[in-house]
Design a protein around this motif. Structure first.
Motif, PDB file in Angstrom:
ATOM      1  N   ALA A 188      -1.245 -27.040  21.260  1.00  0.00           N
ATOM      2  CA  ALA A 188      -1.995 -25.801  21.436  1.00  0.00           C
ATOM      3  C   ALA A 188      -2.392 -25.237  20.071  1.00  0.00           C
ATOM      4  O   ALA A 188      -1.652 -25.356  19.095  1.00  0.00           O
ATOM      5  CB  ALA A 188      -1.151 -24.778  22.193  1.00  0.00           C
ATOM      6  N   SER A 189      -3.572 -24.634  20.019  1.00  0.00           N
ATOM      7  CA  SER A 189      -3.995 -23.932  18.803  1.00  0.00           C
ATOM      8  C   SER A 189      -3.201 -22.639  18.690  1.00  0.00           C
ATOM      9  O   SER A 189      -2.908 -21.983  19.695  1.00  0.00           O
ATOM     10  CB  SER A 189      -5.486 -23.617  18.866  1.00  0.00           C
ATOM     11  N   ARG A 190      -2.855 -22.273  17.454  1.00  0.00           N
ATOM     12  CA  ARG A 190      -2.149 -21.013  17.232  1.00  0.00           C
ATOM     13  C   ARG A 190      -2.739 -20.321  16.014  1.00  0.00           C
ATOM     14  O   ARG A 190      -2.940 -20.941  14.978  1.00  0.00           O
ATOM     15  CB  ARG A 190      -0.652 -21.249  17.016  1.00  0.00           C
ATOM     16  N   LEU A 191      -3.010 -19.038  16.160  1.00  0.00           N
ATOM     17  CA  LEU A 191      -3.549 -18.224  15.074  1.00  0.00           C
ATOM     18  C   LEU A 191      -2.737 -16.948  14.963  1.00  0.00           C
ATOM     19  O   LEU A 191      -2.409 -16.318  15.979  1.00  0.00           O
ATOM     20  CB  LEU A 191      -5.014 -17.869  15.333  1.00  0.00           C
ATOM     21  N   VAL A 192      -2.407 -16.581  13.733  1.00  0.00           N
ATOM     22  CA  VAL A 192      -1.736 -15.313  13.459  1.00  0.00           C
ATOM     23  C   VAL A 192      -2.707 -14.420  12.695  1.00  0.00           C
ATOM     24  O   VAL A 192      -3.262 -14.826  11.666  1.00  0.00           O
ATOM     25  CB  VAL A 192      -0.452 -15.521  12.636  1.00  0.00           C
ATOM     26  N   PHE A 193      -2.925 -13.215  13.189  1.00  0.00           N
ATOM     27  CA  PHE A 193      -3.738 -12.211  12.505  1.00  0.00           C
ATOM     28  C   PHE A 193      -2.846 -11.045  12.123  1.00  0.00           C
ATOM     29  O   PHE A 193      -2.077 -10.545  12.960  1.00  0.00           O
ATOM     30  CB  PHE A 193      -4.862 -11.695  13.416  1.00  0.00           C
ATOM     31  N   ILE A 194      -2.919 -10.606  10.875  1.00  0.00           N
ATOM     32  CA  ILE A 194      -2.237  -9.400  10.432  1.00  0.00           C
ATOM     33  C   ILE A 194      -3.317  -8.355  10.187  1.00  0.00           C
ATOM     34  O   ILE A 194      -4.222  -8.551   9.371  1.00  0.00           O
ATOM     35  CB  ILE A 194      -1.407  -9.655   9.168  1.00  0.00           C
ATOM     36  N   LEU A 195      -3.238  -7.252  10.911  1.00  0.00           N
ATOM     37  CA  LEU A 195      -4.337  -6.296  11.002  1.00  0.00           C
ATOM     38  C   LEU A 195      -3.920  -4.931  10.462  1.00  0.00           C
ATOM     39  O   LEU A 195      -2.774  -4.516  10.615  1.00  0.00           O
ATOM     40  CB  LEU A 195      -4.781  -6.150  12.462  1.00  0.00           C
ATOM     41  N   ASP A 196      -4.869  -4.266   9.864  1.00  0.00           N
ATOM     42  CA  ASP A 196      -4.653  -2.910   9.346  1.00  0.00           C
ATOM     43  C   ASP A 196      -5.566  -1.958  10.114  1.00  0.00           C
ATOM     44  O   ASP A 196      -6.724  -1.762   9.776  1.00  0.00           O
ATOM     45  CB  ASP A 196      -4.975  -2.876   7.848  1.00  0.00           C
ATOM     46  N   GLY A 197      -5.041  -1.413  11.206  1.00  0.00           N
ATOM     47  CA  GLY A 197      -5.797  -0.427  11.962  1.00  0.00           C
ATOM     48  C   GLY A 197      -6.745  -0.996  12.996  1.00  0.00           C
ATOM     49  O   GLY A 197      -7.533  -0.241  13.570  1.00  0.00           O
ATOM     50  N   LEU A 198      -6.721  -2.294  13.243  1.00  0.00           N
ATOM     51  CA  LEU A 198      -7.551  -2.901  14.278  1.00  0.00           C
ATOM     52  C   LEU A 198      -6.729  -3.110  15.549  1.00  0.00           C
ATOM     53  O   LEU A 198      -5.526  -3.361  15.483  1.00  0.00           O
ATOM     54  CB  LEU A 198      -8.105  -4.248  13.816  1.00  0.00           C
ATOM     55  N   ASP A 199      -7.398  -3.027  16.685  1.00  0.00           N
ATOM     56  CA  ASP A 199      -6.756  -3.218  17.974  1.00  0.00           C
ATOM     57  C   ASP A 199      -6.628  -4.714  18.251  1.00  0.00           C
ATOM     58  O   ASP A 199      -7.625  -5.408  18.457  1.00  0.00           O
ATOM     59  CB  ASP A 199      -7.599  -2.539  19.060  1.00  0.00           C
ATOM     60  N   GLY A 200      -5.403  -5.220  18.258  1.00  0.00           N
ATOM     61  CA  GLY A 200      -5.179  -6.636  18.470  1.00  0.00           C
ATOM     62  C   GLY A 200      -5.647  -7.121  19.830  1.00  0.00           C
ATOM     63  O   GLY A 200      -6.126  -8.248  19.970  1.00  0.00           O
ATOM     64  N   ALA A 201      -5.518  -6.272  20.854  1.00  0.00           N
ATOM     65  CA  ALA A 201      -5.941  -6.676  22.197  1.00  0.00           C
ATOM     66  C   ALA A 201      -7.453  -6.882  22.255  1.00  0.00           C
ATOM     67  O   ALA A 201      -7.945  -7.817  22.898  1.00  0.00           O
ATOM     68  CB  ALA A 201      -5.502  -5.622  23.214  1.00  0.00           C
ATOM     69  N   LEU A 202      -8.203  -6.020  21.579  1.00  0.00           N
ATOM     70  CA  LEU A 202      -9.657  -6.188  21.544  1.00  0.00           C
ATOM     71  C   LEU A 202     -10.039  -7.447  20.775  1.00  0.00           C
ATOM     72  O   LEU A 202     -10.958  -8.176  21.167  1.00  0.00           O
ATOM     73  CB  LEU A 202     -10.315  -4.965  20.904  1.00  0.00           C
ATOM     74  N   LEU A 203      -9.333  -7.712  19.682  1.00  0.00           N
ATOM     75  CA  LEU A 203      -9.612  -8.924  18.922  1.00  0.00           C
ATOM     76  C   LEU A 203      -9.352 -10.165  19.779  1.00  0.00           C
ATOM     77  O   LEU A 203     -10.141 -11.119  19.759  1.00  0.00           O
ATOM     78  CB  LEU A 203      -8.740  -8.950  17.664  1.00  0.00           C
ATOM     79  N   LYS A 204      -8.289 -10.145  20.538  1.00  0.00           N
ATOM     80  CA  LYS A 204      -7.949 -11.277  21.401  1.00  0.00           C
ATOM     81  C   LYS A 204      -9.043 -11.510  22.442  1.00  0.00           C
ATOM     82  O   LYS A 204      -9.482 -12.651  22.670  1.00  0.00           O
ATOM     83  CB  LYS A 204      -6.611 -11.023  22.081  1.00  0.00           C
ATOM     84  N   ARG A 205      -9.521 -10.447  23.081  1.00  0.00           N
ATOM     85  CA  ARG A 205     -10.575 -10.591  24.087  1.00  0.00           C
ATOM     86  C   ARG A 205     -11.860 -11.097  23.452  1.00  0.00           C
ATOM     87  O   ARG A 205     -12.573 -11.933  24.015  1.00  0.00           O
ATOM     88  CB  ARG A 205     -10.814  -9.260  24.805  1.00  0.00           C
ATOM     89  N   SER A 206     -12.171 -10.596  22.263  1.00  0.00           N
ATOM     90  CA  SER A 206     -13.367 -11.037  21.553  1.00  0.00           C
ATOM     91  C   SER A 206     -13.278 -12.520  21.229  1.00  0.00           C
ATOM     92  O   SER A 206     -14.235 -13.282  21.415  1.00  0.00           O
ATOM     93  CB  SER A 206     -13.535 -10.222  20.266  1.00  0.00           C
ATOM     94  N   PHE A 207     -12.110 -12.946  20.744  1.00  0.00           N
ATOM     95  CA  PHE A 207     -11.912 -14.360  20.419  1.00  0.00           C
ATOM     96  C   PHE A 207     -12.126 -15.236  21.648  1.00  0.00           C
ATOM     97  O   PHE A 207     -12.831 -16.251  21.602  1.00  0.00           O
ATOM     98  CB  PHE A 207     -10.509 -14.557  19.852  1.00  0.00           C
ATOM     99  N   GLU A 208     -11.504 -14.879  22.744  1.00  0.00           N
ATOM    100  CA  GLU A 208     -11.602 -15.686  23.946  1.00  0.00           C
ATOM    101  C   GLU A 208     -13.026 -15.737  24.479  1.00  0.00           C
ATOM    102  O   GLU A 208     -13.510 -16.787  24.914  1.00  0.00           O
ATOM    103  CB  GLU A 208     -10.648 -15.141  25.008  1.00  0.00           C
ATOM    104  N   ALA A 209     -13.719 -14.609  24.432  1.00  0.00           N
ATOM    105  CA  ALA A 209     -15.084 -14.567  24.956  1.00  0.00           C
ATOM    106  C   ALA A 209     -16.041 -15.392  24.112  1.00  0.00           C
ATOM    107  O   ALA A 209     -16.942 -16.059  24.637  1.00  0.00           O
ATOM    108  CB  ALA A 209     -15.572 -13.112  25.025  1.00  0.00           C
TER     109      ALA A 209
END
Length: 351
Positions: free
Chosen positions: A312-333
């Motif tokens: 499986a592909s795995r990515l770790v994002f470390i974010l400063d003030g960004l919504d991780g859930a929105l990033l996840k949905r954007s990535f998948e879409a």
């Protein structure tokens, strides 16, 4: 950040909050014969008391040490100091060092130092990014991480986390501090400066592979809720640092991923402190490692093989003030669709 490209001189950054032990660690590095082929750029010689280690003075801003290191002060632009250092090396005026270590100030954001390499066309031909080594004070580190955004950013972008001053506490546990560091940076090894077996050379050793983490929470997030930080005056910071891990069980389209990541960093690069992971790409047998810090993205690396049977592909994002859930949905879409269809999601990726 580990250098993978041969022929380039890696630049390693030593950072850490005020009083976190950078100076002590740097003195150990300079005295270690393993670093004889190293050039070190620091703010001021007097801050670390090098007089007993000097072999000869090259000029007012450069000395050679008994260990073989070249030690320089940086009083002007970093890019100019690096160019001068390289020029002297090529002209035979300095030993042929193979790496550079830069010590940053305690309140510095690491990214401007790293971006200097990419921004300058001359430096790009000779240097590449090495590791970010961040010192964290065992006595005051937890309080600093809860108070100062700079301390969090330094820990978040680290390739090596070095916990210092554990010998100053009679019974050091460190569980809370290490748990906090794991929230900020799930991937970097946490090393103890007081460990007699600490291999200093490992701090600047290039990572040949990017390890997919196996310690996800039930939801796939390392941090279920972003940490809330306050300034030293008690006022809340608007930004909160958190990390999110994505696990993708089907092949990823490389073109779509590249477009999505480019748009994400173009819009929010200052707040994407780190992206790191491995991808199972369509049409590729071997995994591809990706690694970036804010706007600086390294050349993808084809790994020799998968580190486990799980592909499986795995990515770790470390974010400063960004919504991780929105990033996840954007990535998948965007990235899990075919390239023609993915174009319709461009707006989602940029928001």
């Amino acid at each position: 950040m580990a250098a993978e490209t041969s022929g380039f001189l890696p630049i390693n950054l030593l950072t850490g909050f005020l009083g976190s032990g950078k100076t002590t660690l740097l003195k150990r590095i300079l005295a270690d014969p393993a670093f004889a082929d190293t050039a070190v750029l620091i703010n001021e010689f007097g801050e670390i008391g090098l007089d007993h280690d000097l072999v000869e003075s090259v000029d007012g801003e450069m000395v050679l040490l008994r260990s073989g290191c070249v030690c320089c002060t940086v009083r002007g632009e970093l890019a100019a100091a690096l160019k001068e250092l390289y020029s002297r090396r090529e002209r035979g005026l300095l030993p042929p060092f193979r790496r550079v270590i830069i010590e940053s100030t305690g309140l510095a954001d690491p990214f401007p130092v790293l971006s200097t390499i990419k921004a300058d066309p001359v430096l790009r031909h000779h240097f590449c990014a090495g590791n970010v080594i961040t010192t964290v004070d065992a006595v005051n580190g937890l309080r600093q991480l809860g108070t100062y955004i700079e301390s969090n950013r330094q820990a978040a972008v680290a390739d090596r986390l070095i916990v210092t001053k554990t010998d100053l506490q009679a019974s050091y546990d460190g569980g809370d501090l290490q748990a906090r560091l794991r929230v900020l940076n799930p991937d970097a090894p946490i090393l103890m400066a007081a460990d007699p077996d600490l291999d200093l050379s490992s701090l600047v050793t290039a990572q040949s592979a990017i390890s997919p983490s196996s310690s996800l929470s039930q939801s796939g997030f390392y941090c279920e809720a972003p940490m809330q930080l306050v300034s030293s005056g008690g006022a809340p910071h608007q930004a909160a640092i958190s990390s999110i891990s994505l696990s993708i069980d089907r092949p990823v389209d490389w073109t779509a991923f590249g477009l999505w990541l480019t748009m994400l960093l173009n819009r929010h690069g200052e707040r994407v402190l780190r992206v790191k992971g491995i991808l199972n790409l369509c049409g590729e047998e071997r995994p591809v490692a990706v690694h970036g810090v804010q706007h600086l993205v390294h050349t993808p690396v084809h790994m020799d093989g998968w580190p486990s049977e799980d592909r499986a592909s795995r990515l770790v994002f470390i974010l400063d003030g960004l919504d991780g859930a929105l990033l996840k949905r954007s990535f998948e879409a965007f990235t899990l669709a075919r390239v023609p269809a993915a174009a319709s999601y461009a707006t989602a990726a940029a928001q």
